[in-house]
Design an enzyme around this catalytic site. Structure first.
Site, short mmCIF file in Angstrom:
data_model
loop_
_atom_site.label_atom_id
_atom_site.label_comp_id
_atom_site.label_asym_id
_atom_site.label_seq_id
_atom_site.Cartn_x
_atom_site.Cartn_y
_atom_site.Cartn_z
N SER A 1 -11.37 -0.55 -0.38
CA SER A 1 -9.94 -0.80 0.12
C SER A 1 -10.14 -1.09 1.69
CB SER A 1 -9.47 0.81 -0.10
OG SER A 1 -8.88 1.04 -1.21
N ASP B 1 0.89 -1.26 0.01
CA ASP B 1 0.06 -0.04 0.19
C ASP B 1 0.75 1.20 0.12
OD1 ASP B 1 -2.27 1.89 1.03
OD2 ASP B 1 -3.38 -0.08 0.81
N HIS C 1 -3.40 5.98 3.65
CA HIS C 1 -4.08 4.93 3.19
C HIS C 1 -3.82 3.63 3.72
CE1 HIS C 1 -5.92 1.95 0.18
NE2 HIS C 1 -6.84 2.75 0.22
#
Length: 580
Positions: A386, A135, A173
């Site tokens: 996600s 990620d 994220h």
């Protein structure tokens, strides 16, 4: 004569696709067409065997530059003049050439909804299992520390594969994803706990501060996870990222990489994508699963909304969750759903996502203590597939903690079989910022095998003995019906399927033949839930000018110049505010 007339009516692009020849070269991806001959382009060249100096010279002798080995998929990353690609593709040692495409990023109620609280009470917390989070990086937080020593991190390994190295997570994220699967709720007094709060995290950073990355970086990170599998007991890879499907999964280097990890004994969990509202191809969001979630091996996860309750009875699909079947190959996806809407998890107050997102995502710090005012700089709400993917990744860790000998196929089969299959037929959602409403139909291409139930999966004892590759949807233009078939001749869902006559889809499907779980009979009757007379988007999937028709195999937006250049965060932004 009928077939001849049909072929004569095809456009040139349709003919090239049907014959397996794309822009004159069967071994070149379609999005390499139209580039100026003198333009330099970064490409991934797949060879027929692991590349050596001999293969590298095939590129460098044509003026190219070798940038990176991607041995996990018998490939290398190169920079080369676009005008040399056709000649390179003619080489017998070259299997396929693709651009180095851009990829992008895509708990308090959720845990109880999926049964994770019951698992924790039974001491299943992921102890001993390593999860590779590929990620934007993972920033150390107290919630990711060891239970007996808050100054000892459970991030046991970190490596950066971007061009802008950072030991943290400037985008935010990856840290949010890690909190969903591994946070122990230290800073929230037990409120915002991850699914597997004692797993080890292996942080492999491939997305920059804007959430953008490349195929080659992701492939290199997957290779590293395979290399480190034994050292850190990496049993799961979480990929909450993706990009458009540009060719069959059989040629896509990103898909080939995740298959290598799967076959190495690592369960790969991938976000489905957040394009379920996209009607640019006239399909009402069908056919929008992103790569590598289009690969039939991996577990592809769509997003549900918990509706702010601990019961799953009132939960609804998130309208932005991408729908199947997949472009080009028509693989039935997603495989499973999990909570992904407005999920509270870890973030840094200085992260890009925290700084640019709307105030609707802020978490009042009074959640943490009654004496606090203002907003938390440690927790944040994000929405999208996600966020759903790490729910499943954490659940897989619990299953492997209980039974370490499970194979990836056995894990996938158990999750799909035990998933809850009680849904309404339709639901309507409202996007809170724009006020736009969207209607979702709960069919196989929207909900897959159902809604994650961790506790049921932990208590299941079935052992699949065949590959659990997701099936292929086959449309008959004569009957107007869709049937399913195995992705492989020895697949789990065939004549001797694990569950025999009983359908994985529960009471909504009336498959009762002896042909196994999927069988040869169509799941969509004329008047059924999966009917061919329901959503116009479903009908549009199979038309001559749509995503799966004869004139093209990808929407115009997928084949645009943006497919080569890309803008970070686009995939995530459609869902970042969630929906009501």
């Amino acid at each position: 004569m009928k077939n001849s007339n049909r072929l004569m009516n095809l456009t040139l692009a349709g003919w090239l696709v049907l014959t397996g020849t794309v822009f004159g070269q069967s071994k070149m991806a379609r999005d390499l067409a139209g580039l100026a001959a003198d333009a330099d382009v970064d490409v991934i060249v797949q060879f027929t065997e692991a590349p050596t100096a001999k293969q590298h010279r095939k590129v460098t002798d044509r003026g190219g530059r070798h940038k990176k080995d991607l041995g996990v998929v018998n490939s290398g990353q190169y920079s080369i003049s676009a005008g040399k690609l056709a000649d390179l593709a003619d080489d017998a040692d070259v299997a396929y050439i693709t651009p180095d495409r851009p990829v992008k990023a895509m708990l308090d109620y959720a845990n109880s909804t999926v049964g994770a609280d019951l698992a924790l009470k039974s001491n299943f917390d992921g102890t001993g299992i390593g999860i590779a989070v590929i990620d934007s990086g993972v920033k150390q937080a107290f919630d990711l520390s060891e239970s007996k020593n808050i100054f000892a991190s459970r991030i046991v390994y970190a490596e950066d594969f971007t061009d802008t190295p950072s030991i943290n997570d400037p985008f935010g994220h990856g840290t949010h994803v890690a909190g969903i699967l591994a946070g122990d709720a230290f800073l929230s007094s037990g409120k915002f706990r991850g699914i597997a709060p004692n797993v080890s995290v292996i942080s492999l950073r491939v997305l920059d501060k804007n959430g953008a990355g490349t195929d080659s970086a992701v492939i290199a990170a997957i290779q590293r996870a395979i290399d480190l599998k034994t050292k850190y007991n990496i049993r799961v890879i979480n990929l909450s990222l993706g990009r458009a499907v540009m060719e069959s999964y059989k040629n896509d280097p990103l898909c080939q990489a995740v298959e290598k990890a799967w076959k190495a004994g690592i369960v790969v969990v991938v976000a489905a994508g957040n394009s379920g509202r996209d009607n640019s191809a006239g399909t009402l969001g069908y056919g929008t699963i992103q790569s590598p979630g289009n690969d039939p091996y991996v577990i592809t996860v769509g997003a549900m909304k918990t509706m702010n309750s601990t019961s799953r009875a009132d939960d609804l699909i998130a309208s932005y969750s991408s729908k199947g079947p997949t472009a080009i190959d028509h693989v039935v996806k997603p495989d499973i759903l999990a909570p992904g809407n407005r999920v509270i998890s870890l973030i840094s107050g200085g992260a890009t996502l925290y700084q640019v997102s709307n105030t609707v995502n802020l978490v009042p710090c009074s959640y943490l203590t009654p004496l606090c005012t203002g907003n938390s700089f440690y927790y944040y709400r994000l929405s999208g597939t996600s966020m759903a993917a790490p729910m499943v990744s954490g659940s897989v860790a619990l299953m492997l903690q209980k039974q370490p000998t499970l194979t990836p196929d056995q894990v996938k089969a158990r999750l799909m079989k035990t998933a809850s299959k009680t849904f309404p037929r339709f639901s309507t959602a409202t996007e809170p910022i724009t006020g736009l409403t969207y209607t979702s139909q709960y069919d196989i291409f929207t909900v897959g095998a159902g809604y994650l139930d961790v506790w049921a999966a932990l208590n299941n004892t079935d052992l699949a003995t065949k590959p659990a590759m997701s099936p292929i949807a086959v449309y008959s233009s004569k009957t107007g019906k869709v049937t399913l078939k195995n992705s492989a001749s020895n697949g789990l869902w065939g004549d001797n399927g694990l569950w025999g006559d009983h359908a994985v889809w529960g009471n909504y499907v009336w498959l009762s033949s002896a042909n196994g779980l999927w069988g040869d009979n169509g799941l969509w009757g004329d008047n059924g839930l999966w009917g061919d007379k329901t959503a116009s988007g479903f009908n549009g999937l199979w038309g001559d000018k749509t995503l799966f028709g004869t004139t093209t195999t990808a929407s115009k937006s997928q084949l645009s110049a943006n497919a080569l250049t890309g803008v970070g965060g686009t995939t995530l932004s459609i869902a970042i505010n969630g929906e009501n």
